[in-house]
Design a protein around this motif. Structure first.
Motif, mmCIF file in Angstrom:
data_model
loop_
_atom_site.group_PDB
_atom_site.id
_atom_site.type_symbol
_atom_site.label_atom_id
_atom_site.label_comp_id
_atom_site.label_asym_id
_atom_site.label_seq_id
_atom_site.Cartn_x
_atom_site.Cartn_y
_atom_site.Cartn_z
ATOM 1 N N UNK A 119 0.804 -1.283 -0.035
ATOM 2 C CA UNK A 119 -0.014 0.037 -0.082
ATOM 3 C C UNK A 119 0.919 1.236 -0.008
ATOM 4 N N UNK A 120 1.889 1.147 0.614
ATOM 5 C CA UNK A 120 2.770 2.437 0.889
ATOM 6 C C UNK A 120 3.532 2.554 -0.720
ATOM 7 N N UNK A 121 3.969 1.545 -1.170
ATOM 8 C CA UNK A 121 4.405 1.684 -2.586
ATOM 9 C C UNK A 121 3.598 2.204 -3.548
ATOM 10 N N UNK A 122 2.184 1.700 -3.374
ATOM 11 C CA UNK A 122 1.227 2.059 -4.424
ATOM 12 C C UNK A 122 0.955 3.507 -3.906
ATOM 13 N N UNK A 123 0.905 4.096 -2.930
ATOM 14 C CA UNK A 123 0.816 5.507 -2.542
ATOM 15 C C UNK A 123 1.807 6.306 -3.193
#
Length: 149
Positions: A119-123
């Protein structure tokens, strides 16, 4: 009573913010249908879409469009989709997500097993696409903050 989204906006519950302005914020959902799926949420608590003033809906729509364009670039998606459902949380929100076909837009495809790192990478991927589009001033200073620099 404050909604879970109001608590996320206030920083009482963690969120992965990709957009913040005086009217609304956008953050990744913890149950994405596709990678990069965000919720565009007004700061003001409004129970549902049909209760919102027209000018607020216009603003949310413009923000959703800008985020959708960034999602298309970041994930090489042919479309960006917007879904207004609102049954999960009684606080108006637009689901904005990169889309490849209508069949993939079902909430039955939402994944609850996505890691925090993913999720952090997608953000960060979406934040980079927003910066590339010249929208860096709308990106919160920190991933977990709804406040601008």
């Amino acid at each position: 009573m404050s909604t879970v989204f109001t608590k996320i906006i206030a920083g009482d519950i963690p969120g992965r913010f990709v957009w913040a302005d005086d009217v609304c914020v956008a953050f990744l959902t913890i149950a994405p249908i596709t990678d990069g799926h965000v919720l565009v949420v007004p700061r003001q608590e409004i129970k549902q879409y049909t209760d919102a003033p027209d000018e607020l809906l216009s603003h949310l729509s413009v923000v959703a469009k800008r985020i959708g364009r960034a999602q298309q670039r970041a994930w090489d998606a042919p479309r960006a989709a917007v879904i207004v459902a609102g049954f999960e949380v009684p606080h108006l929100h637009l689901h904005v997500l990169p889309a490849w076909d209508e069949a993939s837009l079902s909430f039955a495809n939402a994944r609850s097993d996505v890691s925090g790192e993913a999720l952090d990478a997608a953000a960060e991927r979406l934040r980079a696409a927003l910066r590339d589009a010249g929208l860096g001033t709308t990106i919160p200073a920190e991933l977990g903050s709804a406040e601008l620099d």
